[in-house]
Write an enzyme that holds these catalytic residues in place. Sequence first.
Site, PDB file in Angstrom:
ATOM      1  N   CYS A   6      17.779 -37.572   9.097  1.00 25.47           N
ATOM      2  CA  CYS A   6      16.837 -37.678  10.224  1.00 25.47           C
ATOM      3  C   CYS A   6      16.756 -39.099  10.762  1.00 25.47           C
ATOM      4  O   CYS A   6      16.784 -40.067  10.013  1.00 25.47           O
ATOM      5  CB  CYS A   6      15.469 -37.171   9.812  1.00 25.47           C
ATOM      6  SG  CYS A   6      15.451 -35.403   9.443  1.00 25.47           S
ATOM      7  N   ASP A  32      14.211 -31.731   2.458  1.00 25.37           N
ATOM      8  CA  ASP A  32      12.757 -31.849   2.356  1.00 25.37           C
ATOM      9  C   ASP A  32      12.040 -31.293   3.577  1.00 25.37           C
ATOM     10  O   ASP A  32      10.936 -30.758   3.470  1.00 25.37           O
ATOM     11  CB  ASP A  32      12.363 -33.318   2.156  1.00 25.37           C
ATOM     12  CG  ASP A  32      12.573 -33.772   0.719  1.00 25.37           C
ATOM     13  OD1 ASP A  32      13.435 -33.185   0.038  1.00 25.37           O
ATOM     14  OD2 ASP A  32      11.884 -34.704   0.285  1.00 25.37           O
ATOM     15  N   CYS A  76      20.770 -37.513   1.821  1.00 27.27           N
ATOM     16  CA  CYS A  76      19.355 -37.251   2.061  1.00 27.27           C
ATOM     17  C   CYS A  76      18.455 -37.620   0.886  1.00 27.27           C
ATOM     18  O   CYS A  76      18.895 -38.172  -0.102  1.00 27.27           O
ATOM     19  CB  CYS A  76      19.166 -35.817   2.525  1.00 27.27           C
ATOM     20  SG  CYS A  76      19.735 -35.605   4.239  1.00 27.27           S
ATOM     21  N   ASP A  77      17.177 -37.240   1.029  1.00 27.42           N
ATOM     22  CA  ASP A  77      16.071 -37.878   0.329  1.00 27.42           C
ATOM     23  C   ASP A  77      16.232 -38.063  -1.182  1.00 27.42           C
ATOM     24  O   ASP A  77      16.029 -39.147  -1.702  1.00 27.42           O
ATOM     25  CB  ASP A  77      14.781 -37.104   0.588  1.00 27.42           C
ATOM     26  CG  ASP A  77      14.342 -37.181   2.037  1.00 27.42           C
ATOM     27  OD1 ASP A  77      15.199 -37.415   2.904  1.00 27.42           O
ATOM     28  OD2 ASP A  77      13.147 -37.000   2.314  1.00 27.42           O
ATOM     29  N   LYS A  78      16.529 -37.003  -1.917  1.00 25.27           N
ATOM     30  CA  LYS A  78      16.584 -37.111  -3.378  1.00 25.27           C
ATOM     31  C   LYS A  78      18.011 -37.250  -3.889  1.00 25.27           C
ATOM     32  O   LYS A  78      18.220 -37.486  -5.082  1.00 25.27           O
ATOM     33  CB  LYS A  78      15.939 -35.882  -4.034  1.00 25.27           C
ATOM     34  CG  LYS A  78      14.530 -35.605  -3.571  1.00 25.27           C
ATOM     35  CD  LYS A  78      13.631 -36.814  -3.705  1.00 25.27           C
ATOM     36  CE  LYS A  78      12.306 -36.612  -3.009  1.00 25.27           C
ATOM     37  NZ  LYS A  78      12.401 -36.423  -1.557  1.00 25.27           N
ATOM     38  N   SER A  87       6.264 -38.045   3.188  1.00 25.29           N
ATOM     39  CA  SER A  87       7.578 -38.103   3.812  1.00 25.29           C
ATOM     40  C   SER A  87       7.781 -39.487   4.403  1.00 25.29           C
ATOM     41  O   SER A  87       6.825 -40.164   4.799  1.00 25.29           O
ATOM     42  CB  SER A  87       7.664 -37.046   4.914  1.00 25.29           C
ATOM     43  OG  SER A  87       8.690 -37.348   5.816  1.00 25.29           O
TER      44      SER A  87
END
Length: 615
Positions: free
Chosen positions: A195, A81, A122-124, A517
Amino acid sequence: MPKLRSATSTEGRNMAGARALWRATGVKDNDFGKPIIAISNSFTQFVPGHVHLKDMGSLVAGAIEEAGGIAKEFNTIAVDDGIAMGHGGMLYSLPSRELIADSVEYMVNAHCADALVCISNCDKITPGMLMASLRLNIPVIFVSGGPMEAGKTKLSDKLIKLDLVDAMVAGADERVSDADSEQIERSACPTCGSCSGMFTANSMNCLTEALGLSLPGNGSMLATHADRRELFLEAGRRIMDLATRYYKHDDESALPRNIANFKAFENAMTLDIAMGGSSNTVLHLLAAAQEAEVDFTMDDIDRLSRLVPHLCKVAPATPKYHMEDVHRAGGVMGILGELDRANLLHNDAYHVAGENLAAVLAKYDIAQSDDAAVRKFFSAGPAGIPTTKAFSQDCRWDSVDDDRQQGCIRSREFAFSQEGGLAVLSGNVAVDGCIVKTAGVEVENHTFIGSARVYESQDDAVAGILGGEVVAGDVVVIRYEGPKGGPGMQEMLYPTSYLKSRGLGTQCALITDGRFSGGTSGLSIGHVSPEAAAGGTIGLVQTGDRIEIDIPARSIKLAISDVELAARRTAMEALGNDAWKPLGRVRHVSMALKAYALLATSADKGAVRDTSKLV
């Protein structure tokens, strides 16, 4: 007794062709009849959170085979992202969640796998795999790549901790010199891993612990630390235990829908609120609940947000603490332990790490456990050495952080605030609700009245902010960026970062039918539902309108009369095919994204597909 799913492709003379192909993958005569465990890996060289995952599948596979199973690995995609942000690439981020969920389903069902290990980060990717797991409802365990070490550098002879957001803000802040901006950029993301703050990736990996689908430490143990290796090995052993319990002993408590039930979703959301997790987690939990056929809704989130205190404050809400500090304070189990003592958890919920959550907390909550090995586990710390290698260091803190009065994790009595880190607001702008990460909002901004400055896209908003069009007291409205209207529901980290870089971080609010985010802080309100493209009121706001935001009252209001609002809606509907579309926006939308938009729902439904359109 449940029959192995894999028997469909391994038993009987008519499956000779399938067995021949299995043999070509390395399966031996004495392997047939063993459970086939799928390993869904998300290794890619594009994403720092996944760059170190290449060999993790083999690690898990070895443990599975030692325990008597057949391990077969496949890969999914993974979108970064941060790299996709600020341009058209972000349109693909949220849709990739559905693509990942479908690809896992396709591989597992096409090859009749008996159980599943999800190597995500990570995000998705974690949400996509979670949705697939609950859709499939076969034994599953999650093991993520782990968080990145926090960046550290010296500026003006002062050592500071950094993350991705610091690099973005510094890059847009004209008051920061080129030399300092470059130094921050080079220091912000020093290692592999997701992150380093409580952004979306780390929030979701923490929530898998609370859902009961991953081992203690999954959300907080650093990607670089040697101790994380054992999590991968134990995941391989545990999935075999879960498969044995289900297929040999007919124990349905080993299935993900019986682990991640309504109680578990409440536990996960309670954790999310207590740790001030990313607002994106709301979207993903709602989507996962639908796959699990659990009736968990925005109303439940609103109810919990009024009960749960804010017990753990982490970047981006504060520069003091990052995920490495959360781990030192006992990780997710430390937060859950405090919530349990506050009688805010269902501790009888099943968990892959033990009989139930109470048993897991008894061992892994450092505030109650006297297990020296557990305290050593949570002493794992950063090395401060840039690397893309997993398990590359074994540094330890001198002691764990068990200070529940002034430490990273607090008891209810000493909470950062008695109200949690996420809140649901509603009103005529967001009839079906919207989300604000209160953990990142200054107390003086909990009530805000401002003048709307309306933009039809994130790009126009960025231009307006950087061009000086947005001034103190404005409520920046970014619309037609929802799941259908974007399409893809872009993250708005650049607009919020640029507001900060212009000194407007506490002087303006931002509302959008898009999302933010996990690195966002400030009065940033997203997930406005219904979205503009679905006929939501946000599509009727005009520049100059007064917008009233009241977090304590959980309200957001467009201050115009009902008569005026109805007149605007009538005028919009009169546009026919041009109604509820952004004016003057130029955006290329690919066929893949158009297909996504056809079935996309608004954020209050988790932005899942509207399957009623398929009937």
